[in-house]
Each structure stands twice: as C-alpha cells, then as structure tokens.
Design an enzyme around this catalytic site. Structure first.
Site, PDB file in Angstrom:
ATOM      1  N   ARG A  21      79.356  31.481  76.713  1.00  0.00           N
ATOM      2  CA  ARG A  21      79.238  30.190  77.399  1.00  0.00           C
ATOM      3  C   ARG A  21      80.182  29.145  76.814  1.00  0.00           C
ATOM      4  O   ARG A  21      80.173  28.911  75.603  1.00  0.00           O
ATOM      5  CB  ARG A  21      77.807  29.653  77.277  1.00  0.00           C
ATOM      6  CG  ARG A  21      76.812  30.427  78.103  1.00  0.00           C
ATOM      7  CD  ARG A  21      75.398  30.026  77.746  1.00  0.00           C
ATOM      8  NE  ARG A  21      74.471  31.027  78.223  1.00  0.00           N
ATOM      9  CZ  ARG A  21      73.764  30.914  79.341  1.00  0.00           C
ATOM     10  NH1 ARG A  21      73.862  29.845  80.077  1.00  0.00           N
ATOM     11  NH2 ARG A  21      72.953  31.878  79.706  1.00  0.00           N
ATOM     12  N   SER A 136      52.962  36.017  87.185  1.00  0.00           N
ATOM     13  CA  SER A 136      54.193  35.231  87.145  1.00  0.00           C
ATOM     14  C   SER A 136      55.227  35.825  88.088  1.00  0.00           C
ATOM     15  O   SER A 136      55.512  37.029  88.032  1.00  0.00           O
ATOM     16  CB  SER A 136      54.699  35.249  85.688  1.00  0.00           C
ATOM     17  OG  SER A 136      55.912  34.579  85.561  1.00  0.00           O
ATOM     18  N   HIS A 216      63.146  21.742  91.071  1.00  0.00           N
ATOM     19  CA  HIS A 216      64.304  21.605  91.960  1.00  0.00           C
ATOM     20  C   HIS A 216      63.922  21.040  93.320  1.00  0.00           C
ATOM     21  O   HIS A 216      64.664  21.204  94.291  1.00  0.00           O
ATOM     22  CB  HIS A 216      65.025  22.949  92.113  1.00  0.00           C
ATOM     23  CG  HIS A 216      65.616  23.398  90.817  1.00  0.00           C
ATOM     24  ND1 HIS A 216      66.832  22.928  90.341  1.00  0.00           N
ATOM     25  CD2 HIS A 216      65.124  24.215  89.856  1.00  0.00           C
ATOM     26  CE1 HIS A 216      67.068  23.460  89.164  1.00  0.00           C
ATOM     27  NE2 HIS A 216      66.053  24.248  88.837  1.00  0.00           N
ATOM     28  N   THR A 244      60.373  17.612  86.969  1.00  0.00           N
ATOM     29  CA  THR A 244      61.280  17.042  85.977  1.00  0.00           C
ATOM     30  C   THR A 244      61.712  15.657  86.420  1.00  0.00           C
ATOM     31  O   THR A 244      61.717  15.349  87.617  1.00  0.00           O
ATOM     32  CB  THR A 244      62.535  17.926  85.794  1.00  0.00           C
ATOM     33  OG1 THR A 244      63.328  17.394  84.724  1.00  0.00           O
ATOM     34  CG2 THR A 244      63.397  17.970  87.043  1.00  0.00           C
ATOM     35  N   LYS A 247      66.478  15.692  87.039  1.00  0.00           N
ATOM     36  CA  LYS A 247      67.362  16.211  88.091  1.00  0.00           C
ATOM     37  C   LYS A 247      67.439  15.174  89.222  1.00  0.00           C
ATOM     38  O   LYS A 247      68.201  14.232  89.104  1.00  0.00           O
ATOM     39  CB  LYS A 247      66.891  17.597  88.531  1.00  0.00           C
ATOM     40  CG  LYS A 247      66.940  18.589  87.339  1.00  0.00           C
ATOM     41  CD  LYS A 247      66.668  20.000  87.735  1.00  0.00           C
ATOM     42  CE  LYS A 247      66.364  20.908  86.552  1.00  0.00           C
ATOM     43  NZ  LYS A 247      67.468  21.166  85.635  1.00  0.00           N
ATOM     44  N   THR A 276      55.278  15.703  69.038  1.00  0.00           N
ATOM     45  CA  THR A 276      56.687  15.369  69.231  1.00  0.00           C
ATOM     46  C   THR A 276      56.820  13.923  69.675  1.00  0.00           C
ATOM     47  O   THR A 276      55.919  13.381  70.341  1.00  0.00           O
ATOM     48  CB  THR A 276      57.340  16.343  70.247  1.00  0.00           C
ATOM     49  OG1 THR A 276      58.741  16.127  70.267  1.00  0.00           O
ATOM     50  CG2 THR A 276      56.781  16.185  71.651  1.00  0.00           C
ATOM     51  N   THR A 277      57.907  13.294  69.290  1.00  0.00           N
ATOM     52  CA  THR A 277      58.126  11.881  69.614  1.00  0.00           C
ATOM     53  C   THR A 277      58.147  11.661  71.122  1.00  0.00           C
ATOM     54  O   THR A 277      58.740  12.453  71.860  1.00  0.00           O
ATOM     55  CB  THR A 277      59.462  11.417  68.990  1.00  0.00           C
ATOM     56  OG1 THR A 277      59.377  11.616  67.581  1.00  0.00           O
ATOM     57  CG2 THR A 277      59.745   9.953  69.279  1.00  0.00           C
ATOM     58  N   THR A 362      71.696  34.505  83.279  1.00  0.00           N
ATOM     59  CA  THR A 362      71.060  33.547  84.193  1.00  0.00           C
ATOM     60  C   THR A 362      70.828  34.197  85.557  1.00  0.00           C
ATOM     61  O   THR A 362      69.818  33.950  86.215  1.00  0.00           O
ATOM     62  CB  THR A 362      71.931  32.282  84.319  1.00  0.00           C
ATOM     63  OG1 THR A 362      72.251  31.813  83.010  1.00  0.00           O
ATOM     64  CG2 THR A 362      71.218  31.185  85.069  1.00  0.00           C
TER      65      THR A 362
HETATM   66  N1  PMP Z   1      62.012  24.728  85.633  1.00  0.00           N
HETATM   67  C1  PMP Z   1      63.091  25.163  86.298  1.00  0.00           C
HETATM   68  C2  PMP Z   1      62.888  26.041  87.493  1.00  0.00           C
HETATM   69  C3  PMP Z   1      64.383  24.804  85.887  1.00  0.00           C
HETATM   70  O1  PMP Z   1      65.451  25.262  86.541  1.00  0.00           O
HETATM   71  C4  PMP Z   1      64.529  23.973  84.751  1.00  0.00           C
HETATM   72  C5  PMP Z   1      65.880  23.516  84.220  1.00  0.00           C
HETATM   73  N2  PMP Z   1      66.984  23.906  84.813  1.00  0.00           N
HETATM   74  C6  PMP Z   1      63.378  23.550  84.090  1.00  0.00           C
HETATM   75  C7  PMP Z   1      62.147  23.950  84.553  1.00  0.00           C
HETATM   76  C8  PMP Z   1      63.478  22.676  82.896  1.00  0.00           C
HETATM   77  O2  PMP Z   1      63.616  21.327  83.295  1.00  0.00           O
HETATM   78  P1  PMP Z   1      64.337  20.293  82.335  1.00  0.00           P
HETATM   79  O3  PMP Z   1      65.807  20.420  82.585  1.00  0.00           O
HETATM   80  O4  PMP Z   1      63.782  18.976  82.719  1.00  0.00           O
HETATM   81  O5  PMP Z   1      64.004  20.689  80.947  1.00  0.00           O
END
Ligand code: PMP
Length: 407
Positions: A21, A136, A216, A244, A247, A276-277, A362
């Site tokens: 990468r 899952s 997403h 999230t 995004k 965590t902070t 990926t």
């Molecule tokens: N879930 C999915 C399906 C993702 O694609 C991603 C990040 N690409 C995350 C969770 C993690 O989200 P974040 O980037 O906010 O850590």
C-alpha cells in the site's frame, strides 16, 4: 533475531504481489474540494479527488466549518478526558440526541470512529450475552469481524446477501440461544445493497437481534439521511443501527443508535467506549451541523445521484466495465493488481486524477478495481475529463471493453 528483516520480507512479498500500500499525500484546501494539492517527493501538483468518502463534500460545508470554529473558540481543542472522566461535553450530548432522533431510536452512543463503534459494540454484546451466536454476512467490514473475533462468541458466516443460507443457519441454532444477525446496508466495495426487509423477517422469526452497519448510507439515503433503512421504512425493525460521522457527514467519529437499555449496556461495558479520550467538542459540533443540515436538505443527495448516473452513462458509452448497483459507489473493474496500481499511478501522474487502487485483501484477487465515488462537488466537465483519461489508459493497457452502449 533480526526483527526488521522478518518484517521486510513480508513487505517484499506484498510488493511482489502488487498489494503493497502506498497513498497519495494530499493537502486539502478550504472550499476547493474535490480539488487538492498532491505532495510527492518535494514536488506539488493539482489533483481532482475521485475516491473520497467525503461523499457529499460536507467536510467543506460552511455550516460545518462555522460550527467547528465556534466550538473551538468556546470550548478549546480537546475533550480533556474519556466520556467517564471529564470528557463528556454538551456537544456530545446534543449530537447523541440528534442521532437517536435521526434513526427513530431511544438513544445513541458516540465512539471515536465507525471502526470502534462496530468493534466495541459487537465485541461487547456478543461476549456478554451468554451463549450468543453471531451470524455475520460474508462481506462484513473488518471492524465487525474483529469485534466478533474479540468477543470469542460462536460465529456463523452466511453467504453474502443469501437469504436461504441465513435462514438455514438460523434454523440450525438452538431456539433459546441469543443471536445477532450482523450486516451492512451498502457494501462499500461492490456498492450492492442488502435485502434488509427479508433479513429482518428471518431475524424476527428466529428471535435474533439485528445489527446494521449503515456507514456507507447515513446522510446519503432516506428523506432525512437516515440511511437505507430510513429510505425503505425499516428503521424500527433494526435493533442496532451503526453509522459514521466521517464519510457523508464529512468529519469524524462513529455511533450506534438503539434502545435505551442496549445503549446503556454498551456504554457501561464496552472498553472501546470507556477507556479512550472522547471526540473533541469541535468535532462533535461539526458533525452535529452536518447531521442537521442533511436532515433538512436533499440538495446534495439529489445532485450526487445525478452525477453517479452521468458517470455510469459515460462509462457505458466508452465500454468501460463497471459493476452495476443501486448505490453511489461506482467500481470500475480492472481485474489485475499490477495493472490496477499502474493505471492509478498514471491517472495521478499524467492526468492529475486521484483514484486509489483497490487490491487484495480489500477485494478478492482477480477483482481489483478503481472505486469511484462521484459527489455533488464534481462537475460534468470533471466527469468528461475522468472518463476520457480512463478510456485512453484502457487502450494503453489493452484492457477489455464491454460492447459500447447502443447509440
Ligand atoms: N464499516 C464499514 C462498512 C466501513 O467501510 C468502514 C470504513 N471504511 C467502517 C465501518 C469504519 O468507519 P470509520 O471510517 O468511521 O472508522
């Protein structure tokens, strides 16, 4: 023992396979997205970014920037601690209330990223519900996989979006065992969408909790940006919606929205939340502004859909192979790791177009691709330049084309 030598050998193997990468170093400029400056070995150049997850350009939206500036001025830089110990600010509380409302849930809980929300929530629920089995989807994100792994709960992987397989696996489990069905709405690499209603139906019949990653989709789908579940009127059938803020909302952070009891449980037991902070208040304030804006405004969502359709039409005109799906993600298929990286490099160096190659692990080997995410801040002229560049590189690399679309 020479540890560096061992590590370097593994890295060399990645390089040999074309999977090492590297990423472009970008300097973003206020208000200029999708344009950015690329830094490379002391040289700089202008690039147009086509692979950002700032899907709607909210990372540069005036409301978001104003909210962050204001919070920075009033509250300073950091939260000053974990949520437990002095880091629980008013901005966090406002944002959680807004997110709960967005998804029609009793409560919401913030984490420092979407990754942490999946990892911490699934890890905690699966570990602490006695005898829990997690079902899952085979294409679930690494953050869910890691959370489930950490929980040490029994895990069953069901074939991607395959209802017959999910049903068979649910039916094979003891009736009284707690179960979690974990899946995504929009899958990030293929851009395909889960049959949420069918999954809810099965889960309900077998007494399973539903856990939906809408990373997403939040901000992008549904009349208020509540995601695919909102668009399909299914939010009330999902037990945990995870999202999230990094995004479509353009900032950073992750969250879950669920019942008061479930959120309180995760808040009380998840080490990834407790130790965590907390997010900086200005980050929470920026995310709040983005969520509020996209609750009211569909302008960005609509224009994005237009740009996505325009890109697809242009790719078809040129016979460039792309995966067909119902989302905003346009995967242009190369099918070879070396060529994928080569094309990405040429796009960057010769055309000032930045699209990160997506290679193994990926995506599976042989399905390497350029994952393109058109946004409302790309223009039609940008689309023309992009597709022109792809067409010329396709010829240069002698890659196969699909039959041209009928004229
Ligand atoms: N879930 C999915 C399906 C993702 O694609 C991603 C990040 N690409 C995350 C969770 C993690 O989200 P974040 O980037 O906010 O850590």
């Amino acid at each position: 023992m020479n540890y560096d030598a061992i590590l370097t050998e593994a890295l060399d193997q990645l390089r040999d396979e074309g999977d090492y990468r590297t990423f472009a170093e970008l300097e973003r400029h206020r208000g200029a997205f999708p344009r950015a400056t690329r830094h490379s070995g002391g040289v700089t150049g202008d690039v147009t970014v086509w692979c950002s997850n700032d899907y709607l350009g909210m990372g540069q939206h005036p409301d978001v920037l104003a909210a962050m500036h204001a919070a920075l001025d009033t509250s300073g830089a950091g939260a000053g601690g974990t949520r437990n110990i002095s880091g629980n600010t008013h901005q966090h509380a406002l944002l959680e209330a807004e997110l709960a409302d967005l998804h029609g849930k009793e409560a919401a809980l913030l984490f420092t990223s979407g990754y942490v929300s999946n990892w911490a929530t699934l890890g905690t629920l699966a570990a602490r519900l006695p005898g829990c089995v997690v079902l899952s989807d085979a294409k679930n994100h690494a953050s869910m996989i890691e959370g489930i792994r950490q929980s040490r709960a029994q895990k069953r992987i069901w074939s991607h979006n395959d209802m017959a397989d999910l049903e068979a696996q649910l039916a094979s489990l003891p009736k009284d065992a707690p179960k979690i069905v974990a899946f995504e709405s929009v899958y990030s690499m293929d851009g395909d969408i889960a049959p949420i209603a069918d999954i809810c139906e099965l889960a309900q019949r077998h007494g399973a909790l539903t856990y939906l990653d809408e990373v997403h989709a939040v901000g992008l789908y549904g009349p208020h940006g509540g995601g695919i579940a909102e668009a399909q009127g299914l939010m009330h059938r999902i037990d945990v919606i995870e999202g999230t803020l990094g995004k479509a909302y353009g900032v950073m952070g992750g969250y879950i929205a669920a019942s008061t009891a479930l959120v309180d449980f995760v808040r009380s037991f998840a080490s990834g939340f407790i130790f965590t902070t907390a997010l900086p208040p200005a980050v929470a304030a920026g995310a709040l502004a983005a969520v509020r804006h996209l609750k009211r405004s569909s302008v960005e969502r609509d224009l994005q859909k237009t740009r996505v359709a325009q890109l697809r039409a242009r790719l078809d005109d040129m016979g460039l192979p792309h995966l067909v799906n119902e989302s905003h993600i346009v995967p242009v298929m190369v099918g070879d790791a070396m060529k994928c990286r080569f094309i990405s490099n040429l796009l960057l160096d010769e055309f000032g177009i930045y699209i990160q190659p997506i290679n193994y692990p990926t995506v599976p080997k042989g399905t390497e691709r350029l994952r393109i995410t058109p946004s409302p801040v790309h223009s039609e002229a940008d689309l023309d330049r992009l597709v022109g560049a792809l067409g010329s590189l396709w010829s240069r690399c002698q890659l196969a084309r699909r039959p041209m679309a009928a004229q």
